[in-house]
Design a protein around this motif. Structure first.
Motif, short mmCIF file in Angstrom:
data_model
loop_
_atom_site.label_atom_id
_atom_site.label_comp_id
_atom_site.label_asym_id
_atom_site.label_seq_id
_atom_site.Cartn_x
_atom_site.Cartn_y
_atom_site.Cartn_z
N ASN A 50 4.55 0.89 -14.65
CA ASN A 50 5.23 2.18 -14.79
C ASN A 50 5.39 2.87 -13.44
O ASN A 50 5.91 3.98 -13.38
CB ASN A 50 4.44 3.10 -15.72
N ILE A 51 4.95 2.22 -12.37
CA ILE A 51 5.02 2.80 -11.03
C ILE A 51 6.12 2.10 -10.24
O ILE A 51 6.14 0.87 -10.13
CB ILE A 51 3.67 2.64 -10.30
N TYR A 52 7.03 2.89 -9.69
CA TYR A 52 8.16 2.38 -8.90
C TYR A 52 8.05 2.92 -7.49
O TYR A 52 8.11 4.13 -7.27
CB TYR A 52 9.49 2.78 -9.55
N GLN A 53 7.90 2.01 -6.52
CA GLN A 53 7.69 2.39 -5.13
C GLN A 53 8.93 2.09 -4.30
O GLN A 53 9.48 0.99 -4.36
CB GLN A 53 6.49 1.62 -4.57
N PHE A 54 9.32 3.06 -3.47
CA PHE A 54 10.54 2.91 -2.67
C PHE A 54 10.26 3.23 -1.20
O PHE A 54 9.46 4.11 -0.89
CB PHE A 54 11.63 3.85 -3.20
N GLY A 55 10.95 2.51 -0.32
CA GLY A 55 10.88 2.81 1.11
C GLY A 55 9.66 2.23 1.80
O GLY A 55 9.44 2.50 2.99
N ILE A 56 8.87 1.42 1.11
CA ILE A 56 7.62 0.92 1.67
C ILE A 56 7.91 -0.04 2.82
O ILE A 56 8.65 -1.02 2.65
CB ILE A 56 6.77 0.20 0.59
N ARG A 57 7.30 0.21 3.96
CA ARG A 57 7.51 -0.64 5.13
C ARG A 57 6.23 -0.90 5.91
O ARG A 57 6.28 -1.42 7.04
CB ARG A 57 8.59 -0.03 6.04
N SER A 58 5.09 -0.55 5.33
CA SER A 58 3.82 -0.75 6.02
C SER A 58 2.71 -0.98 5.00
O SER A 58 2.65 -0.30 3.97
CB SER A 58 3.48 0.46 6.89
N GLY A 59 1.83 -1.94 5.31
CA GLY A 59 0.71 -2.24 4.43
C GLY A 59 0.11 -3.58 4.79
O GLY A 59 0.66 -4.33 5.60
N THR A 60 -0.99 -3.91 4.17
CA THR A 60 -1.60 -5.22 4.39
C THR A 60 -0.87 -6.26 3.54
O THR A 60 -0.17 -5.93 2.57
CB THR A 60 -3.08 -5.21 3.99
N LYS A 61 -1.06 -7.52 3.91
CA LYS A 61 -0.46 -8.61 3.13
C LYS A 61 -0.95 -8.56 1.69
O LYS A 61 -0.19 -8.77 0.74
CB LYS A 61 -0.79 -9.95 3.76
N GLU A 62 -2.24 -8.22 1.53
CA GLU A 62 -2.83 -8.16 0.20
C GLU A 62 -2.16 -7.08 -0.65
O GLU A 62 -1.97 -7.25 -1.86
CB GLU A 62 -4.34 -7.89 0.30
N GLU A 63 -1.79 -5.95 -0.03
CA GLU A 63 -1.12 -4.88 -0.77
C GLU A 63 0.23 -5.33 -1.30
O GLU A 63 0.59 -5.04 -2.45
CB GLU A 63 -0.96 -3.65 0.12
N PHE A 64 0.99 -6.02 -0.47
CA PHE A 64 2.30 -6.47 -0.92
C PHE A 64 2.18 -7.55 -1.99
O PHE A 64 2.99 -7.59 -2.93
CB PHE A 64 3.12 -6.96 0.28
#
Length: 289
Positions: A169-183
């Motif tokens: 139910n969560i929609y994330q937009f514009g994400i361009r930074s994080g750990t490999k595990e997060e993606f």
């Protein structure tokens, strides 16, 4: 500042706030909390700066073709939080959101760090259940299980939502930074659209119509060229124009709650970040009604 009885006095209210809580449909709450900021602190000063600069924008929005004069919203000021006590602060934030919802009003929270969103969204979810959709604009995934051993961190804000609501139910937009595990986590557990905001939002917005929607906006989704007043600036973001255009895409949704976070005014002498935040809040009040 406002002129009163011939003297200049500090204005602590967002422009046009009505005088009576009971008259308002939307209730604004400032949350001066930046206890878990992982890079540069200062977002505790965001709510007051956004209010201060709000008098510099027009009440009429050309984007919405509406005016704040036609809306009743109440700025209740900033929460008084126990400095450094994360757990107690989250409890107080949640209590505030619960009270607003029980009174049949819509919560609009101004941060502060992104962790403040978690107790607000939890209370909104308690009201609407699995029908609730969360739309998340951000530069960062915020999907770490913990950061430096702390599960309650602004780097884990969206991951904490999955503790009590369906990740899909969560929609994330514009994400361009994080750990490999997060993606990798997002591929299985949420709906993530990297780097871009406007075009992917247009493609999926029809899914949200008729459902209760909570919108959480981290100002660092915007490129630091347009919004440098934030603690974790991330190059490669959207423009302020694209952010405003994205709000137009959301205008026909049933937005039942909203927060804007991570404005850290000390890093922006021009105040353009706070002005952008104020403009977003103005249009969101109109969208929420």
């Amino acid at each position: 500042m406002s002129l009163k009885n011939g003297k200049m006095t500090l204005s602590t209210k967002f422009m046009g706030s009505c005088e009576n809580y009971g008259d308002a449909n939307v209730v604004m709450v400032g949350v001066p909390m930046d206890f878990t900021c992982s890079f540069r602190p200062g977002t505790r000063f965001g709510p007051q700066k956004i209010r201060e600069v709000s008098i510099g924008i027009e009440e009429y929005s050309i984007y919405m073709d509406k005016s704040l004069e036609d809306y009743a919203y109440f700025d209740s000021g900033d929460l008084d939080l126990p400095f450094g006590n994360v757990e107690k602060s989250l409890e107080l934030i949640g209590q505030s959101a619960k009270e607003i919802l029980e009174d049949g009003k819509l919560p609009l929270f101004i941060g502060g760090e992104h962790l403040i969103s978690v107790p607000v969204i939890k209370e909104v979810y308690n009201k609407y259940g699995d029908d609730l959709i969360v739309i998340h604009f951000d530069a960062h995934a915020d999907l770490r299980e913990e950061y430096l051993g702390c599960a309650n961190s602004h780097a884990s804000a969206i991951r904490r939502l999955v503790d009590f609501m369906p990740g899909k139910n969560i929609y994330q937009f514009g994400i361009r930074s994080g750990t490999k595990e997060e993606f990798e986590y997002a591929k299985v557990n949420t709906n993530m659209y990297t780097i871009e905001v406007l075009e992917p939002l247009k493609k999926v917005v029809d899914k949200f119509k008729g459902k209760p929607v909570y919108f959480t906006l981290d100002i660092d989704v915007v490129d630091p060229a347009y919004a440098n007043g934030t603690g974790t600036p991330e190059p490669g973001g959207i423009s302020s124009k694209e952010l405003i255009q994205a709000l137009e895409v959301l205008k026909d949704l049933n937005i039942v709650g909203f927060d804007i976070v991570e404005v850290s005014p000390h890093y922006d002498q021009s105040d353009r970040t706070a002005v952008l935040a104020a403009k977003v809040i103005r249009d969101m009040i109109m969208i929420m009604g």
